[in-house]
Write a protein that holds these residues in place. Structure first.
Motif, short mmCIF file in Angstrom:
data_model
loop_
_atom_site.label_atom_id
_atom_site.label_comp_id
_atom_site.label_asym_id
_atom_site.label_seq_id
_atom_site.Cartn_x
_atom_site.Cartn_y
_atom_site.Cartn_z
N THR A 197 -3.16 1.53 -20.33
CA THR A 197 -2.21 2.49 -19.75
C THR A 197 -1.97 2.18 -18.28
OG1 THR A 197 -2.86 4.21 -21.31
CG2 THR A 197 -1.80 4.93 -19.26
N LEU A 198 -3.02 1.95 -17.52
CA LEU A 198 -2.88 1.62 -16.11
C LEU A 198 -2.16 0.29 -15.92
CD1 LEU A 198 -6.35 2.88 -14.88
CD2 LEU A 198 -4.12 3.89 -14.32
N GLY A 199 -2.40 -0.66 -16.82
CA GLY A 199 -1.66 -1.92 -16.77
C GLY A 199 -0.17 -1.71 -16.98
N GLY A 200 0.19 -0.82 -17.90
CA GLY A 200 1.60 -0.48 -18.11
C GLY A 200 2.20 0.19 -16.89
N LEU A 201 1.41 1.06 -16.24
CA LEU A 201 1.89 1.70 -15.02
C LEU A 201 2.06 0.67 -13.90
CD1 LEU A 201 -0.22 4.99 -15.08
CD2 LEU A 201 2.23 4.73 -15.57
N ALA A 202 1.20 -0.34 -13.87
CA ALA A 202 1.35 -1.42 -12.89
C ALA A 202 2.60 -2.24 -13.19
CB ALA A 202 0.11 -2.31 -12.89
N ASP A 203 2.83 -2.55 -14.46
CA ASP A 203 4.02 -3.31 -14.85
C ASP A 203 5.30 -2.58 -14.48
OD1 ASP A 203 2.45 -5.34 -15.86
OD2 ASP A 203 2.69 -4.71 -17.96
N SER A 204 5.28 -1.25 -14.53
CA SER A 204 6.48 -0.47 -14.21
C SER A 204 6.58 -0.10 -12.73
CB SER A 204 6.53 0.80 -15.08
OG SER A 204 5.47 1.67 -14.73
N GLY A 205 5.58 -0.50 -11.93
CA GLY A 205 5.64 -0.24 -10.49
C GLY A 205 5.11 1.11 -10.05
N VAL A 206 4.53 1.88 -10.98
CA VAL A 206 3.99 3.18 -10.62
C VAL A 206 2.73 3.02 -9.77
CG1 VAL A 206 2.95 5.31 -11.52
CG2 VAL A 206 5.02 4.37 -12.58
N ILE A 207 1.87 2.06 -10.16
CA ILE A 207 0.72 1.73 -9.33
C ILE A 207 0.87 0.28 -8.90
CG2 ILE A 207 -0.77 3.44 -10.41
CD1 ILE A 207 -2.21 1.11 -11.85
N GLU A 208 0.19 -0.08 -7.81
CA GLU A 208 0.30 -1.44 -7.28
C GLU A 208 -1.01 -1.83 -6.60
OE1 GLU A 208 3.61 -0.83 -4.65
OE2 GLU A 208 2.33 -0.18 -3.01
N PRO A 209 -1.24 -3.14 -6.45
CA PRO A 209 -2.41 -3.56 -5.69
C PRO A 209 -2.33 -2.98 -4.29
CG PRO A 209 -1.48 -5.41 -6.87
CD PRO A 209 -0.51 -4.27 -7.00
N ARG A 210 -3.46 -2.55 -3.78
CA ARG A 210 -3.49 -1.86 -2.49
C ARG A 210 -3.62 -2.85 -1.35
NH1 ARG A 210 -7.85 1.55 -3.04
NH2 ARG A 210 -9.19 0.19 -1.85
N SER A 211 -2.75 -2.65 -0.37
CA SER A 211 -2.85 -3.43 0.86
C SER A 211 -2.63 -2.53 2.08
CB SER A 211 -1.84 -4.58 0.87
OG SER A 211 -0.54 -4.08 0.77
N GLY A 212 -2.20 -1.30 1.85
CA GLY A 212 -1.95 -0.36 2.94
C GLY A 212 -2.54 1.00 2.62
N ALA A 213 -2.23 1.98 3.44
CA ALA A 213 -2.86 3.30 3.31
C ALA A 213 -2.00 4.35 2.62
CB ALA A 213 -3.26 3.80 4.70
N ARG A 214 -0.69 4.10 2.46
CA ARG A 214 0.16 5.13 1.87
C ARG A 214 -0.15 5.34 0.40
NH1 ARG A 214 6.36 4.94 2.90
NH2 ARG A 214 6.15 6.95 1.95
N ASP A 215 0.01 6.56 -0.04
CA ASP A 215 -0.25 6.92 -1.43
C ASP A 215 1.02 7.54 -2.00
OD1 ASP A 215 -1.70 7.17 -3.73
OD2 ASP A 215 -3.09 8.64 -2.95
N CYS A 216 0.99 7.85 -3.30
CA CYS A 216 2.17 8.43 -3.94
C CYS A 216 2.43 9.84 -3.42
CB CYS A 216 2.04 8.42 -5.45
SG CYS A 216 0.63 9.32 -6.08
N TRP A 217 3.65 10.25 -3.53
CA TRP A 217 4.04 11.60 -3.15
C TRP A 217 3.57 12.56 -4.23
CZ3 TRP A 217 9.92 11.47 -1.74
CH2 TRP A 217 10.15 10.46 -0.83
N GLU A 218 3.21 13.73 -3.82
CA GLU A 218 2.92 14.78 -4.80
C GLU A 218 3.83 15.94 -4.47
OE1 GLU A 218 -0.65 17.59 -6.48
OE2 GLU A 218 -1.12 15.97 -5.11
N SER A 219 4.70 16.28 -5.40
CA SER A 219 5.59 17.40 -5.16
C SER A 219 4.99 18.67 -5.73
CB SER A 219 6.97 17.13 -5.77
OG SER A 219 6.86 16.94 -7.15
N VAL A 220 5.27 19.76 -5.10
CA VAL A 220 4.78 21.05 -5.54
C VAL A 220 5.97 21.84 -6.07
CG1 VAL A 220 3.61 23.15 -4.85
CG2 VAL A 220 2.98 20.98 -3.80
N ALA A 221 5.88 22.23 -7.32
CA ALA A 221 6.99 22.95 -7.94
C ALA A 221 6.76 24.44 -7.84
CB ALA A 221 7.15 22.54 -9.39
#
Length: 104
Positions: free
Chosen positions: A80-104
């Motif tokens: 599953t994580l490999g699929g998320l990597a293939d689709s660009g959702v996760i990526e190898p880390r080289s910096g400090a920024r993380d994904c956005w989390e929106s609050v509904a």
């Protein structure tokens, strides 16, 4: 090294892409990639926690260990994580920024 999808190296540090927004839902989360304009679903709250915590760990295996993922389920999570990597959702880390989390 434990097995995983080709092109995805779980022995490396990863993070949620800064081009991704995650909106928690009862079933897991909606994930929107602003670059590809694709929407996907994370189908469990546990997977959401793992994806959002990747940047806190030295590698993907450590994130799975911290989440308590049993060995019997590990390969499914790695696929599953490999699929998320293939689709660009996760990526190898080289910096400090993380994904956005929106609050509904």
């Amino acid at each position: 090294m434990r097995p995983g999808p080709v092109g995805f190296d779980p022995s490396r540090p990863h993070r949620c892409s800064p081009s991704v927004a995650v909106r928690a839902e009862a079933f897991g989360a909606l994930v929107y990639h602003f670059g590809t304009r694709r929407l996907c679903f994370l189908k469990s709250p546990e997977l959401v926690r793992i994806v959002q915590s990747l940047a806190d760990f030295a590698d993907v295996h450590s994130a799975l260990d911290a989440a308590g993922v049993a060995d019997a389920r590990r390969n499914a999570y790695l696929r599953t994580l490999g699929g998320l990597a293939d689709s660009g959702v996760i990526e190898p880390r080289s910096g400090a920024r993380d994904c956005w989390e929106s609050v509904a």
